[in-house]
Design a protein around this motif. Structure first.
Motif, PDB file in Angstrom:
ATOM      1  N   ALA A   2      -9.907-110.691 -47.652  1.00 11.21           N
ATOM      2  CA  ALA A   2      -8.514-110.247 -47.800  1.00 11.21           C
ATOM      3  C   ALA A   2      -7.905-110.836 -49.070  1.00 11.21           C
ATOM      4  O   ALA A   2      -7.253-110.130 -49.836  1.00 11.21           O
ATOM      5  CB  ALA A   2      -7.695-110.658 -46.579  1.00 11.21           C
TER       6      ALA A   2
ATOM      7  N   TYR B  84      -9.235-106.708 -42.750  1.00 12.97           N
ATOM      8  CA  TYR B  84     -10.377-107.198 -43.524  1.00 12.97           C
ATOM      9  C   TYR B  84     -11.330-107.930 -42.596  1.00 12.97           C
ATOM     10  O   TYR B  84     -10.924-108.494 -41.584  1.00 12.97           O
ATOM     11  CB  TYR B  84      -9.904-108.145 -44.626  1.00 12.97           C
ATOM     12  CG  TYR B  84      -9.038-107.477 -45.659  1.00 12.97           C
ATOM     13  CD1 TYR B  84      -9.588-106.979 -46.835  1.00 12.97           C
ATOM     14  CD2 TYR B  84      -7.668-107.342 -45.463  1.00 12.97           C
ATOM     15  CE1 TYR B  84      -8.788-106.363 -47.795  1.00 12.97           C
ATOM     16  CE2 TYR B  84      -6.862-106.722 -46.406  1.00 12.97           C
ATOM     17  CZ  TYR B  84      -7.436-106.234 -47.573  1.00 12.97           C
ATOM     18  OH  TYR B  84      -6.645-105.622 -48.509  1.00 12.97           O
TER      19      TYR B  84
ATOM     20  N   SER C 286      -7.089-110.157 -40.584  1.00 12.23           N
ATOM     21  CA  SER C 286      -8.496-110.413 -40.904  1.00 12.23           C
ATOM     22  C   SER C 286      -9.202-110.950 -39.666  1.00 12.23           C
ATOM     23  O   SER C 286      -8.575-111.536 -38.786  1.00 12.23           O
ATOM     24  CB  SER C 286      -8.636-111.403 -42.061  1.00 12.23           C
ATOM     25  OG  SER C 286      -8.218-112.693 -41.676  1.00 12.23           O
TER      26      SER C 286
ATOM     27  N   ARG D  73     -12.149-104.172 -47.192  1.00  7.28           N
ATOM     28  CA  ARG D  73     -11.171-103.610 -46.265  1.00  7.28           C
ATOM     29  C   ARG D  73     -11.871-102.709 -45.271  1.00  7.28           C
ATOM     30  O   ARG D  73     -12.670-101.857 -45.620  1.00  7.28           O
ATOM     31  CB  ARG D  73     -10.124-102.803 -47.064  1.00  7.28           C
ATOM     32  CG  ARG D  73      -9.016-102.297 -46.227  1.00  7.28           C
ATOM     33  CD  ARG D  73      -7.927-101.728 -47.153  1.00  7.28           C
ATOM     34  NE  ARG D  73      -6.875-101.160 -46.346  1.00  7.28           N
ATOM     35  CZ  ARG D  73      -6.740 -99.864 -46.146  1.00  7.28           C
ATOM     36  NH1 ARG D  73      -7.562 -99.011 -46.686  1.00  7.28           N
ATOM     37  NH2 ARG D  73      -5.749 -99.424 -45.393  1.00  7.28           N
TER      38      ARG D  73
END
Length: 133
Positions: free
Chosen positions: A123, A117, A95, A129
Motif C-alpha cells: 500500500a 492491498y 491492507s 492493489r
C-alpha cells in the motif's frame, strides 16, 4: 497507541480482544492503523478515536492482517470514516484482509468500495492493489 484492551489477552486468557496501534509513516505521507484481535461493538470506540487521530494525514491505511473478526459495527465505522476522509480530500485504504474478515467485506459489498492491498508495504509503495474503488 490507542489500546482499550490488549489483543490476545482477554479475560481468563481468552483470545480475541481488540487493539489498534497508530503508526505515523515517516515523512507524514500517511498514517497506518494496525488492528489486532476481534473488531466488534466493544472495539469501535478505540477504532473511531484512532481514525480521528489520523484524519490530518490525508491518507490512512488500515492494516487488517492481525484482525480475526469484524462485525457490522466495525464495518460501519470504517465506511463512515472513509466517506468523511474522502470528503476532506483524503483516502482510507485497507491492507492484509484475511479470512473471515475478507469474506465479510465481500458478502456485504463493502470490499468493492475500498482500495485493498495485500500488505501495508505494498500500500505504501502504491502497488499490489487487489481491486476496489
Amino acid at each position: 497507541m490507542v489500546d482499550e484492551e490488549r489483543a490476545g489477552e482477554g479475560e481468563g486468557g481468552l483470545p480475541g480482544r481488540f487493539a489498534v496501534d497508530v503508526r505515523p509513516v515517516p515523512g507524514g505521507e500517511a498514517v497506518v492503523l494496525v488492528l489486532a484481535g476481534e473488531l466488534d461493538r466493544d472495539g469501535v470506540e478505540p477504532l473511531r478515536e484512532a481514525l480521528e487521530q489520523g484524519d490530518g494525514s490525508g491518507r490512512i491505511i488500515v492494516d487488517c492482517s492481525g484482525l480475526g473478526f469484524c462485525d457490522s459495527s466495525g464495518l460501519n465505522v470504517l465506511l463512515r470514516a472513509r466517506m468523511r476522509i474522502m470528503e476532506a480530500g483524503g483516502r482510507l485504504e485497507l491492507s492484509g484482509l484475511r479470512q473471515p474478515v475478507h469474506r465479510m467485506f465481500e458478502i456485504t459489498g463493502a470490499r468493492s468500495v475500498f482500495e485493498v492491498y495485500e500488505s501495508t508495504d505494498e500500500a505504501l509503495a502504491g502497488r499490489g492493489r487487489e481491486g476496489g474503488g
